[in-house]
Motif scaffolding. Structure first.
Motif, mmCIF file in Angstrom:
data_model
loop_
_atom_site.group_PDB
_atom_site.id
_atom_site.type_symbol
_atom_site.label_atom_id
_atom_site.label_comp_id
_atom_site.label_asym_id
_atom_site.label_seq_id
_atom_site.Cartn_x
_atom_site.Cartn_y
_atom_site.Cartn_z
ATOM 1 N N ALA A 139 -2.279 -1.968 3.227
ATOM 2 C CA ALA A 139 -1.808 -0.781 3.992
ATOM 3 C C ALA A 139 -3.170 -0.362 4.716
ATOM 4 O O ALA A 139 -4.182 -0.093 3.960
ATOM 5 C CB ALA A 139 -1.288 0.385 3.003
ATOM 6 N N ILE A 140 -3.468 -0.687 5.933
ATOM 7 C CA ILE A 140 -4.269 -0.238 6.822
ATOM 8 C C ILE A 140 -4.183 1.198 7.343
ATOM 9 O O ILE A 140 -3.179 1.587 7.996
ATOM 10 C CB ILE A 140 -4.474 -1.264 8.162
ATOM 11 N N GLU A 141 -5.050 2.169 6.714
ATOM 12 C CA GLU A 141 -4.749 3.441 7.174
ATOM 13 C C GLU A 141 -5.737 3.991 8.256
ATOM 14 O O GLU A 141 -5.465 4.609 9.062
ATOM 15 C CB GLU A 141 -5.029 4.329 5.795
ATOM 16 N N LYS A 142 -6.861 3.515 8.375
ATOM 17 C CA LYS A 142 -7.547 3.832 9.497
ATOM 18 C C LYS A 142 -7.528 2.826 10.646
ATOM 19 O O LYS A 142 -7.616 1.445 10.500
ATOM 20 C CB LYS A 142 -9.385 3.522 8.875
ATOM 21 N N PRO A 143 -7.219 3.451 11.724
ATOM 22 C CA PRO A 143 -6.745 2.877 12.841
ATOM 23 C C PRO A 143 -7.543 1.635 13.270
ATOM 24 O O PRO A 143 -8.627 1.791 13.387
ATOM 25 C CB PRO A 143 -6.497 3.784 13.992
ATOM 26 N N HIS A 194 1.066 -2.478 8.078
ATOM 27 C CA HIS A 194 0.958 -2.955 6.626
ATOM 28 C C HIS A 194 1.158 -4.510 6.724
ATOM 29 O O HIS A 194 1.990 -4.963 7.177
ATOM 30 C CB HIS A 194 2.214 -2.303 6.079
ATOM 31 N N HIS A 236 -5.572 -3.841 -2.224
ATOM 32 C CA HIS A 236 -4.173 -4.549 -1.796
ATOM 33 C C HIS A 236 -3.244 -4.282 -3.177
ATOM 34 O O HIS A 236 -3.804 -3.878 -4.100
ATOM 35 C CB HIS A 236 -4.188 -6.015 -1.529
ATOM 36 N N THR A 266 0.418 -6.854 -0.273
ATOM 37 C CA THR A 266 0.562 -5.960 0.709
ATOM 38 C C THR A 266 -0.948 -5.129 1.080
ATOM 39 O O THR A 266 -1.230 -4.881 -0.065
ATOM 40 C CB THR A 266 1.534 -4.899 0.659
ATOM 41 N N THR A 278 -2.269 0.687 12.622
ATOM 42 C CA THR A 278 -2.210 0.681 11.108
ATOM 43 C C THR A 278 -1.118 0.044 10.471
ATOM 44 O O THR A 278 -0.335 0.630 10.042
ATOM 45 C CB THR A 278 -2.113 2.176 10.983
ATOM 46 N N THR A 320 1.402 -1.290 16.465
ATOM 47 C CA THR A 320 0.536 -0.143 15.837
ATOM 48 C C THR A 320 -0.763 -0.492 15.333
ATOM 49 O O THR A 320 -1.278 -1.897 15.213
ATOM 50 C CB THR A 320 1.264 0.066 14.395
#
Ligand SMILES: [Zn+2]
Length: 346
Positions: free
Chosen positions: A313-317, A263, A301, A311, A261, A259
């Motif tokens: 979360a990477i939202e922008k690819p 986590h 984070h 954690t 994106t 993926t």
């Protein structure tokens, strides 16, 4: 009557103790204050560490008046003697010691850093004695780090402990306002030996060889050993304070993800729990000190204190290729995590 007799005995005993106390106090003041060189229990944490010691200067006895005290004692020789005492103490508790020199040879500044870098030393200490013209009374301990404090947090962690350890050992009458100085105060690019060394690195000017009384003391082997012991305790306390870190557990370091994106999950380690000590379950790290960078950019984070997992979360690819994750945190001892970027591939 019995009470009165008891009272008389008590008074006589007190007078006797008073005189006995006086005489023992006199004996103590007439003797040298004993040098305390027993090893505190916490020095066992030094076992397994690799430390690079750098006795400043060397090989320049032919240069007239180069780094000498008022009667001609050479700084290079004093630095080496202290470093050799310190080496012996560190080795006694199972530390691996790398020396940049063990005799009066010339070693360039770049070479000293190279020795530290190639040996993968955990940290680096350059041992010096200061000098100043036309101010023979000046004498204090100072410890130097490279560049700006924000870029040298790990070296400053070490500098604080060294400064306090050496100051405690030498007990010089003067203590400067800080004792911790940036090498940029002396030259724009800082000290080469600190700039070029990759691990936490400090330079300590233990005292002033230009001070006539200090120059005399620095010819006394017991005094040099006491100075080395100050370094030794400073180093031991620095290591005892632990090395906190964030460990990338998902995706694992060097692994590949499908993926763009992901986590990220990062385990918080305070550098203290691993000793199996009795303490609260949560890792002893300040929540507000946590900062996660992905490819050098700070990302939001979430830190769960119950699981000690961060954690992100990477939202922008992310682009295809290798990405770096750096976690910064500070433990309860005030120790900053060492730079250790971990990476994964998309
Ligand atoms: Zn020097």
């Amino acid at each position: 009557m019995q009470t009165c007799l008891f009272y008389k005995i008590a008074v006589i005993a007190s007078v006797f103790l008073l005189f006995a106390g006086c005489s023992s106090r006199q004996e103590i003041t007439e003797q040298q204050i004993p040098l305390h060189t027993e090893l505190p229990a916490y020095t066992r944490h030094l076992k397994g560490f690799k430390i690079c010691l750098d006795p400043g200067h060397g090989g320049q006895a032919h240069v007239p008046n180069y780094k000498r005290g008022p009667t001609g004692i050479r700084e290079a020789e004093v630095n080496l003697k202290v470093a050799l005492h310190l080496r012996d103490m560190l080795q006694e508790v199972g530390t691996t010691v790398i020396m940049t020199r063990v005799d009066d040879s010339y070693v360039s500044l770049a070479k000293r850093s190279q020795i530290a870098n190639e040996s993968n030393a955990d940290f680096f200490i350059s041992l010096h004695h200061n000098g100043i013209d036309n101010s023979p009374e000046t004498n204090y301990t100072s410890t130097w780090y490279h560049g700006d404090a924000d870029d040298s947090r790990q070296s400053l962690d070490l500098a604080r402990y060294i400064q306090q350890g050496v100051s405690d050992a030498l007990r010089l009458p003067r203590f400067p306002a800080t004792g911790l100085y940036s090498d940029k105060l002396v030259t724009a690019s800082g000290f080469g030996v600190l700039r070029l060394t990759e691990c936490p690195a400090v330079l300590c000017e233990a005292s002033f060889l230009s001070n006539p009384e200090e120059e005399t003391r620095l010819q006394d082997n017991a005094y040099l050993r006491q100075e080395a012991y100050g370094y030794f305790l400073g180093i031991a306390r620095y290591v005892t304070a632990g090395f906190p870190k964030g460990v990338l557990i998902d995706p694992q370091h060097t692994s590949t993800v499908k993926t763009k994106t992901p986590h990220l999950q990062i385990r918080v380690m305070d550098g203290l729990h691993e000793r199996g000590a009795w303490m609260l379950k949560r890792q002893q790290v300040f929540t507000a000190s946590i900062r996660v960078k992905v490819d050098g950019v700070i990302f939001p984070h979430h830190y769960d204190r119950n699981t000690d997992i961060i954690t992100v979360a990477i939202e922008k690819p992310l682009s295809n290729g290798v990405h770096f994750v750096e976690t910064e945190l500070v433990n309860y001892y005030g120790k900053h995590s060492l730079p250790s970027p971990q990476r994964f591939k998309v």
